[in-house]
Design a protein around this motif. Structure first.
Motif, PDB file in Angstrom:
ATOM      1  N   MET A 112       0.969  -1.050  -0.044  1.00  0.00           N
ATOM      2  CA  MET A 112       0.109   0.039  -0.147  1.00  0.00           C
ATOM      3  C   MET A 112       0.904   1.028  -0.087  1.00  0.00           C
ATOM      4  SD  MET A 112      -3.533  -0.417   2.156  1.00  0.00           S
ATOM      5  CE  MET A 112      -2.904  -1.338   3.562  1.00  0.00           C
ATOM      6  N   TYR A 113       2.091   1.193   0.631  1.00  0.00           N
ATOM      7  CA  TYR A 113       2.857   2.409   0.697  1.00  0.00           C
ATOM      8  C   TYR A 113       3.572   2.460  -0.475  1.00  0.00           C
ATOM      9  CZ  TYR A 113       2.372   3.856   5.444  1.00  0.00           C
ATOM     10  OH  TYR A 113       1.887   4.637   6.625  1.00  0.00           O
ATOM     11  N   ALA A 114       3.679   1.602  -1.422  1.00  0.00           N
ATOM     12  CA  ALA A 114       4.375   1.546  -2.768  1.00  0.00           C
ATOM     13  C   ALA A 114       3.746   2.006  -3.612  1.00  0.00           C
ATOM     14  CB  ALA A 114       4.845   0.265  -2.926  1.00  0.00           C
ATOM     15  N   ARG A 115       4.393   2.554  -4.809  1.00  0.00           N
ATOM     16  CA  ARG A 115       3.552   3.017  -5.938  1.00  0.00           C
ATOM     17  C   ARG A 115       2.598   1.938  -6.949  1.00  0.00           C
ATOM     18  NH1 ARG A 115       2.903   8.562  -5.834  1.00  0.00           N
ATOM     19  NH2 ARG A 115       4.795   9.691  -5.393  1.00  0.00           N
ATOM     20  N   GLY A 116       1.676   2.576  -7.302  1.00  0.00           N
ATOM     21  CA  GLY A 116       0.883   1.636  -8.297  1.00  0.00           C
ATOM     22  C   GLY A 116      -0.251   1.237  -7.634  1.00  0.00           C
ATOM     23  N   MET A 117      -0.729   1.530  -6.283  1.00  0.00           N
ATOM     24  CA  MET A 117      -1.918   0.864  -5.760  1.00  0.00           C
ATOM     25  C   MET A 117      -3.020   1.865  -6.103  1.00  0.00           C
ATOM     26  SD  MET A 117      -1.387  -1.842  -3.869  1.00  0.00           S
ATOM     27  CE  MET A 117      -2.889  -1.592  -2.841  1.00  0.00           C
ATOM     28  N   SER A 118      -4.226   1.279  -6.881  1.00  0.00           N
ATOM     29  CA  SER A 118      -5.273   2.157  -7.264  1.00  0.00           C
ATOM     30  C   SER A 118      -6.170   2.132  -5.949  1.00  0.00           C
ATOM     31  CB  SER A 118      -6.126   1.440  -8.265  1.00  0.00           C
ATOM     32  OG  SER A 118      -6.410   0.006  -7.960  1.00  0.00           O
ATOM     33  N   THR A 119      -7.273   2.864  -5.946  1.00  0.00           N
ATOM     34  CA  THR A 119      -8.153   3.046  -4.842  1.00  0.00           C
ATOM     35  C   THR A 119      -8.829   1.680  -4.772  1.00  0.00           C
ATOM     36  OG1 THR A 119      -8.496   5.404  -5.325  1.00  0.00           O
ATOM     37  CG2 THR A 119     -10.429   4.122  -3.939  1.00  0.00           C
ATOM     38  N   ARG A 120      -9.195   0.972  -5.771  1.00  0.00           N
ATOM     39  CA  ARG A 120     -10.072  -0.390  -5.709  1.00  0.00           C
ATOM     40  C   ARG A 120      -9.097  -1.292  -4.939  1.00  0.00           C
ATOM     41  NH1 ARG A 120      -9.671  -4.609  -8.728  1.00  0.00           N
ATOM     42  NH2 ARG A 120      -8.517  -3.713 -10.372  1.00  0.00           N
ATOM     43  N   GLU A 121      -7.815  -1.353  -5.163  1.00  0.00           N
ATOM     44  CA  GLU A 121      -6.756  -2.221  -4.723  1.00  0.00           C
ATOM     45  C   GLU A 121      -6.659  -1.950  -3.239  1.00  0.00           C
ATOM     46  OE1 GLU A 121      -3.936  -3.498  -8.083  1.00  0.00           O
ATOM     47  OE2 GLU A 121      -3.562  -1.341  -7.179  1.00  0.00           O
ATOM     48  N   ILE A 122      -6.746  -0.734  -2.778  1.00  0.00           N
ATOM     49  CA  ILE A 122      -6.765  -0.196  -1.443  1.00  0.00           C
ATOM     50  C   ILE A 122      -7.900  -0.646  -0.595  1.00  0.00           C
ATOM     51  CG2 ILE A 122      -6.652   1.562   0.181  1.00  0.00           C
ATOM     52  CD1 ILE A 122      -3.885   1.572  -0.955  1.00  0.00           C
ATOM     53  N   VAL A 123      -8.903  -0.660  -1.434  1.00  0.00           N
ATOM     54  CA  VAL A 123     -10.285  -1.011  -0.756  1.00  0.00           C
ATOM     55  C   VAL A 123     -10.214  -2.581  -0.523  1.00  0.00           C
ATOM     56  CG1 VAL A 123     -12.656  -1.335  -1.242  1.00  0.00           C
ATOM     57  CG2 VAL A 123     -11.837   0.698  -1.558  1.00  0.00           C
ATOM     58  N   GLY A 124      -9.648  -3.370  -1.507  1.00  0.00           N
ATOM     59  CA  GLY A 124      -9.376  -4.727  -1.426  1.00  0.00           C
ATOM     60  C   GLY A 124      -8.508  -5.011  -0.211  1.00  0.00           C
ATOM     61  N   HIS A 125      -7.547  -4.591   0.044  1.00  0.00           N
ATOM     62  CA  HIS A 125      -6.622  -4.635   1.195  1.00  0.00           C
ATOM     63  C   HIS A 125      -7.290  -4.406   2.287  1.00  0.00           C
ATOM     64  CE1 HIS A 125      -3.081  -5.885  -0.807  1.00  0.00           C
ATOM     65  NE2 HIS A 125      -2.361  -4.825  -1.029  1.00  0.00           N
ATOM     66  N   VAL A 126      -7.933  -3.308   2.514  1.00  0.00           N
ATOM     67  CA  VAL A 126      -8.668  -2.914   3.706  1.00  0.00           C
ATOM     68  C   VAL A 126      -9.580  -4.012   3.972  1.00  0.00           C
ATOM     69  CG1 VAL A 126     -10.280  -1.323   4.634  1.00  0.00           C
ATOM     70  CG2 VAL A 126      -8.258  -0.490   3.509  1.00  0.00           C
ATOM     71  N   GLN A 127     -10.418  -4.616   2.972  1.00  0.00           N
ATOM     72  CA  GLN A 127     -11.418  -5.679   3.354  1.00  0.00           C
ATOM     73  C   GLN A 127     -10.787  -6.869   3.855  1.00  0.00           C
ATOM     74  OE1 GLN A 127     -13.456  -5.541  -0.358  1.00  0.00           O
ATOM     75  NE2 GLN A 127     -15.077  -4.569   0.175  1.00  0.00           N
ATOM     76  N   GLU A 128      -9.390  -7.173   3.220  1.00  0.00           N
ATOM     77  CA  GLU A 128      -8.829  -8.434   3.525  1.00  0.00           C
ATOM     78  C   GLU A 128      -8.282  -8.300   4.956  1.00  0.00           C
ATOM     79  OE1 GLU A 128      -5.819  -9.308   0.735  1.00  0.00           O
ATOM     80  OE2 GLU A 128      -7.268  -9.562  -0.723  1.00  0.00           O
ATOM     81  N   LEU A 129      -7.779  -7.021   5.369  1.00  0.00           N
ATOM     82  CA  LEU A 129      -7.301  -6.754   6.771  1.00  0.00           C
ATOM     83  C   LEU A 129      -8.359  -6.960   7.887  1.00  0.00           C
ATOM     84  CD1 LEU A 129      -5.220  -3.835   6.353  1.00  0.00           C
ATOM     85  CD2 LEU A 129      -4.366  -6.002   6.778  1.00  0.00           C
ATOM     86  N   TYR A 130      -9.569  -6.520   7.487  1.00  0.00           N
ATOM     87  CA  TYR A 130     -10.627  -6.475   8.438  1.00  0.00           C
ATOM     88  C   TYR A 130     -11.183  -8.015   8.412  1.00  0.00           C
ATOM     89  CZ  TYR A 130     -11.130  -1.492   9.378  1.00  0.00           C
ATOM     90  OH  TYR A 130     -10.645  -0.153   9.897  1.00  0.00           O
ATOM     91  N   GLY A 131     -11.038  -8.694   7.531  1.00  0.00           N
ATOM     92  CA  GLY A 131     -11.701 -10.078   7.556  1.00  0.00           C
ATOM     93  C   GLY A 131     -12.934 -10.363   8.113  1.00  0.00           C
ATOM     94  N   VAL A 132     -13.844  -9.297   8.091  1.00  0.00           N
ATOM     95  CA  VAL A 132     -15.337  -9.487   8.715  1.00  0.00           C
ATOM     96  C   VAL A 132     -16.086  -8.450   7.603  1.00  0.00           C
ATOM     97  CG1 VAL A 132     -14.659  -9.838  11.279  1.00  0.00           C
ATOM     98  CG2 VAL A 132     -15.135  -7.438  10.215  1.00  0.00           C
ATOM     99  N   ASP A 133     -17.510  -8.769   7.857  1.00  0.00           N
ATOM    100  CA  ASP A 133     -18.371  -7.925   6.890  1.00  0.00           C
ATOM    101  C   ASP A 133     -18.363  -6.773   7.575  1.00  0.00           C
ATOM    102  OD1 ASP A 133     -18.804  -9.905   5.107  1.00  0.00           O
ATOM    103  OD2 ASP A 133     -20.312 -10.802   6.493  1.00  0.00           O
ATOM    104  N   VAL A 134     -18.029  -5.477   6.838  1.00  0.00           N
ATOM    105  CA  VAL A 134     -18.170  -4.328   7.545  1.00  0.00           C
ATOM    106  C   VAL A 134     -19.026  -3.233   6.364  1.00  0.00           C
ATOM    107  CG1 VAL A 134     -16.128  -4.252   8.895  1.00  0.00           C
ATOM    108  CG2 VAL A 134     -16.159  -3.510   6.664  1.00  0.00           C
ATOM    109  N   SER A 135     -19.679  -2.126   6.868  1.00  0.00           N
ATOM    110  CA  SER A 135     -20.448  -1.355   6.080  1.00  0.00           C
ATOM    111  C   SER A 135     -19.457  -0.730   5.113  1.00  0.00           C
ATOM    112  CB  SER A 135     -21.105  -0.249   6.875  1.00  0.00           C
ATOM    113  OG  SER A 135     -20.047   0.354   7.221  1.00  0.00           O
ATOM    114  N   PRO A 136     -20.077  -0.544   3.988  1.00  0.00           N
ATOM    115  CA  PRO A 136     -19.475   0.214   2.915  1.00  0.00           C
ATOM    116  C   PRO A 136     -18.793   1.660   3.331  1.00  0.00           C
ATOM    117  CG  PRO A 136     -21.238  -0.745   1.945  1.00  0.00           C
ATOM    118  CD  PRO A 136     -21.400  -0.868   3.349  1.00  0.00           C
TER     119      PRO A 136
END
Length: 231
Positions: A112-136
């Motif tokens: 995430m700190y490296a270049r080349g991360m899109s907003t969609r990829e950031i969202v994907g990483h955040v969802q993986e980090l939480y590992g639970v169903d959270v609100s949009p």
């Protein structure tokens, strides 16, 4: 209302991360990556608290300082400052009250700190980090906070002259389009005239060629670097 605590790595200038330690210690315990993990995790937790205080049922509630919590990551322990509220109704989803393990965090933070991360990829990483169903709405709040942290670090001004800069790469596993791939995160580690060191930037690039390094050099120049004596 209690003042919001500044992140461990300031948003405007995230420098002097290594503080004179040997360049090889950047990925050791307490080194650069541990500091980035701590900064991003605490930024996400603060975004969670902001979202919690703005939600229905939190009227009259406010921040009430921070508590300390030690969690286990892939390669060691990490002490985090967990925000608290006056009604004691905040239960962070990134790190539940009784959760002590934080698996899979390292590679995601580096990417995430490296270049080349899109907003969609950031969202994907955040969802993986939480590992639970959270609100949009929560995902959006945390992603926005993370993007601010990353953008500030990537664009901070640099010194005009670095006597020595190390260019190296670290191979990490990154989820891309639903598939885990090995990618190279290129690192530029600068040594100042007084001997202190700082990470100038991180870049993800599949193919390491002349165009990629020209882009890196132009970026360093645009951020204030006029000369590198030894690379």
């Amino acid at each position: 209302m209690a003042r919001r605590k500044e992140p461990v790595i300031p948003d405007a200038i995230l420098d002097q991360l290594l503080g004179g330690s040997d360049a090889k210690t950047a990925f050791d315990g307490g080194g650069l990556i541990d500091q980035l993990k701590k900064a991003l995790a605490e930024r996400a937790l603060n975004a969670e608290m902001d979202h919690h205080l703005s939600s229905e049922g939190s009227q009259g509630n406010s921040r009430n300082g921070y508590g300390k919590k030690t969690v286990l990551t892939d390669d060691g322990s990490l002490e985090l400052s967990i925000p608290r509220d006056r009604q004691s109704s905040f239960d962070p989803q990134l790190l539940a009250k009784y959760q002590r393990r934080f698996p899979g965090f390292n590679d995601k933070i580096i990417s995430m700190y490296a270049r080349g991360m899109s907003t969609r990829e950031i969202v994907g990483h955040v969802q993986e980090l939480y590992g639970v169903d959270v609100s949009p709405d929560l995902i959006s709040a945390v992603t926005d906070a993370v993007l601010e942290e990353i953008a500030a670090w990537q664009s901070r001004p640099l010194e005009a002259v670095y006597p020595l800069v190390f260019f190296d790469a670290l191979r990490v596993k990154i989820r891309d389009e639903g598939t885990v791939r090995n990618k190279a995160v290129h690192v530029a580690l600068g040594v100042r005239g007084d001997g202190t060191k700082e990470i100038l930037g991180l870049w993800i690039e599949t193919n390491e060629g002349a165009k990629f390094w020209l882009r890196v050099m132009n970026e360093l120049k645009n951020r204030g670097v006029d000369d590198i004596l030894i690379a």
